[in-house]
Every structure is written in structure tokens, then in C-alpha cells.
Design an enzyme around this catalytic site. Structure first.
Site, PDB file in Angstrom:
ATOM      1  N   LYS A 136     -46.940  45.521  14.427  1.00  0.00           N
ATOM      2  CA  LYS A 136     -46.230  44.252  14.582  1.00  0.00           C
ATOM      3  C   LYS A 136     -44.735  44.548  14.554  1.00  0.00           C
ATOM      4  O   LYS A 136     -44.197  45.043  13.562  1.00  0.00           O
ATOM      5  CB  LYS A 136     -46.591  43.277  13.471  1.00  0.00           C
ATOM      6  CG  LYS A 136     -45.894  41.922  13.596  1.00  0.00           C
ATOM      7  CD  LYS A 136     -46.310  40.987  12.481  1.00  0.00           C
ATOM      8  CE  LYS A 136     -45.621  39.632  12.604  1.00  0.00           C
ATOM      9  NZ  LYS A 136     -45.992  38.718  11.510  1.00  0.00           N
ATOM     10  N   LYS A 166     -48.585  43.309  18.356  1.00  0.00           N
ATOM     11  CA  LYS A 166     -47.821  42.068  18.498  1.00  0.00           C
ATOM     12  C   LYS A 166     -46.340  42.405  18.592  1.00  0.00           C
ATOM     13  O   LYS A 166     -45.857  43.197  17.781  1.00  0.00           O
ATOM     14  CB  LYS A 166     -48.082  41.167  17.282  1.00  0.00           C
ATOM     15  CG  LYS A 166     -47.392  39.823  17.323  1.00  0.00           C
ATOM     16  CD  LYS A 166     -47.754  39.005  16.087  1.00  0.00           C
ATOM     17  CE  LYS A 166     -47.083  37.631  16.143  1.00  0.00           C
ATOM     18  NZ  LYS A 166     -47.390  36.826  14.941  1.00  0.00           N
TER      19      LYS A 166
END
Length: 329
Positions: free
Chosen positions: A195, A253
Site C-alpha cells: 500500500k 493499492k
């Protein structure tokens, strides 16, 4: 004389579909859902056209419609009152908290729906950070203990898969051990392994009022725990560690600007890979479509198919519902 012609396999829609390498279906989608307190309440999120915050009763109705369209999983986020926020995140493991009540209500109405609640402290933090702050720093191990308590509480409410999005080191193992010790051996972990500290999260933070606050001696961003967007090898390091710690699914992400990371991780591991088509990506598509610069439907389906081509098995996307409607036509 030309004997080999690639265009023979592009002559019409039938042949193109026959040789298509990737297929998009409703089975690929996870829909992020924003839940708020109250009854019969719905608030539009201006920065994400078509997306709403809903009270639990209306969230249940929305989940029923999603399931009828073939979207079988939702990712849950809570907008809690400022009065419930502190620096410990203790509201996150309140047995009668908003998240827990939402999970029970959805499971009662649609037992087959897969519930993947977000596991992070930022919606419950007075500072808007994913962890507990001590002496101006986000502390890792104390945050992990809080995330473990949160995960057990969510499992008790009926959640199927924990989705820790905090990027603390070692939290997958701490959560896995807590779930095992509490008897939740079948509850999965979808770890946000790669992320990035991205500028594409703005609309999401607006939706939950969870952006880091401007406070003296408090980090103004999340760069001390989320990944540097300049790096790719680091992503593999993060992924390998989470796999060793017991993650069942790996998340990358954001999505479209990070397809190279999806492809690299796909080559490196055999576990299922999730990718997040984040709020900023969704908002850009919507803004362009509203201005007539893009065909909304075509751009959405093309974007989501790109994730499959890169190697993703599932896609978290705010466009899940409208994509499902398009695919069901």
C-alpha cells in the site's frame, strides 16, 4: 506474399471473444461500502459521484441489490462520530460498535455475502492516522495489539475476512495468532501488503473524515508507514513477509498507476492477488465522463479489465455495481 496475419483473429466480435485472454465478470468485484450512524439516512459523497454513506438499514438494502447483481463481497468502512475518536482506537473493538452492528445486520439478511471489514485505526483516531501515536510517532507494536483486538471483535460479529490496511510491520502474524487463539481458524486475512503513500486517496479520506490532522509534532502524512511510490522491489519484500506471516490474499493499492507492481507480484507468488481501484482513480474517470471527455461505461470496463490482464484475481472498486449492471446486460 503475407501468410501470417494477426488481424484474422480480430475480424469480428465473435472471434475476438473466442481468443480473448482475459474475461471480466461480477465474480471479480469487491464493493467498498461506507456506513454511518442513524436510520434511513443516505448522504452523497460529492467527490465520488454515485457513491453514498448509508445507515445500516439502507446498507443492508444496498448489499441485497449488489448480491442480486452477482457482487458477492463488500469491503466495509465506518464514519464514526468525533466523540468516539481518541488515540487508542478502542471504539474499533466495541462489541456494539457501528462496524460490528453493520456486520451482524448484513449477515442476518444475506448470509452468503462475504464481508471484508477494513482493519485500521484511522476512522477511530483523533489524529487521522492508522496507528497509535506516542511522542509524535506512530508506534508499531502497540498498534498491532489494537488491530488484533479489533480483528477478533469483527470475527465475533461474523466477518469472513480481515482486511488490515494499516501497513504496520508484523501485523499479519499478530492478527493471525489472535484469531487462532480465539477459535477463528476459518477467518481469512487479506493483507494490504503493498500500500503506497499515494495522492489518489483524497476522495476516500473526505468520505470518512479520516485525513491526518494538522497538529503540532504529529506527522502530516502517512509516509512513515505506507510505501514510497518510487519503489517496486520493496513491494516484493513486503509481500513475501506477509505471505510468511499467514496472509491468505495479497492486496496492492492503488491500482491503475501500479499495474507494474501487480504484474511483478503475480510472477512472484501463487496466492490470490487483490488490487484496489481507489477513490481518486474512480473520481478521475467520473469527472472526465461528466465533461464528455470519456465514455463512462467503456472506460470503466476497460480499466477493470486491465487489472485482470496485469494478474489480479479480484478488484476492489467503487464501480462494482455499475460494472455488474453493464456485464449483466
Amino acid at each position: 506474399m503475407i501468410y501470417s496475419r494477426n488481424r484474422r483473429l480480430r475480424v469480428n466480435a465473435s472471434i475476438r471473444s473466442l481468443v480473448s485472454e482475459n474475461t471480466l465478470s461480477t465474480n471479480d468485484f469487491v464493493m467498498p461500502i461506507f456506513v454511518m450512524e442513524g436510520q434511513n439516512k443516505q448522504e452523497p459523497i460529492d467527490s465520488m459521484p454515485g457513491i453514498f454513506r448509508r445507515s445500516i438499514d439502507l446498507t443492508v438494502i444496498e448489499c441485497k441489490e449488489l448480491f442480486s447483481l452477482g457482487v458477492k463481497a463488500v469491503n466495509l468502512y465506518m464514519k464514526v462520530s468525533d466523540t468516539l475518536k481518541d488515540n487508542t482506537g478502542k471504539e474499533a473493538w466495541n462489541k456494539n460498535g457501528l462496524t460490528q452492528n453493520a456486520i451482524r445486520a448484513i449477515k442476518d439478511a444475506i448470509p452468503e455475502m462475504i464481508l471484508m471489514p477494513d482493519v485500521a485505526l484511522d476512522p477511530y483516531s483523533i489524529y487521522g492516522h492508522d496507528g497509535i501515536i506516542e511522542n509524535g510517532k506512530i508506534v508499531n507494536d502497540a498498534t498491532n495489539d489494537a488491530l488484533a483486538r479489533m480483528s477478533v471483535s469483527l470475527a465475533e460479529a461474523g466477518a469472513d475476512i480481515m482486511a488490515p490496511s494499516d501497513m504496520m510491520d508484523g501485523r499479519v502474524l499478530v492478527i493471525r495468532e489472535a484469531l487462532e487463539e480465539s477459535g477463528f481458524t476459518d477467518v481469512g486475512i487479506l493483507s494490504y501488503s503493498a500500500k503506497y503513500a499515494s495522492s489518489f486517496y483524497g476522495p476516500f479520506r473526505h468520505a470518512l473524515d479520516s485525513a491526518p490532522v494538522d497538529h503540532e509534532n504529529i506527522p502530516e502524512d502517512k509516509k512513515t508507514y505506507q510505501m514510497d511510490f518510487h519503489n517496486s522491489r520493496e513491494a516484493l519484500n513486503e509481500v513475501y513477509k506477509d505471505v510468511e506471516e499467514g496472509a491468505d490474499i495479497i492486496m496492492i493499492k492503488p491500482g491503475l498507476p501500479y499495474l507494474d507492481i501487480v504484474a511483478k507480484v503475480r510472477e512472484a507468488i501463487d496466492l490470490p492477488i487483490a488490487v484496489y481501484h481507489v477513490s481518486g482513480e474512480y473520481a478521475m474517470l467520473k469527472a472526465a465522463a461528466q465533461n464528455g471527455w470519456l465514455d463512462n461505461d467503456k472506460a470503466i470496463l476497460e480499466s477493470l479489465t486491465c487489472f485482470k490482464r496485469a494478474g489480479a484475481d479480484m478488484i476492489f472498486t467503487y464501480a462494482a455495481k455499475e460494472a455488474a449492471i453493464l456485464l449483466n446486460k
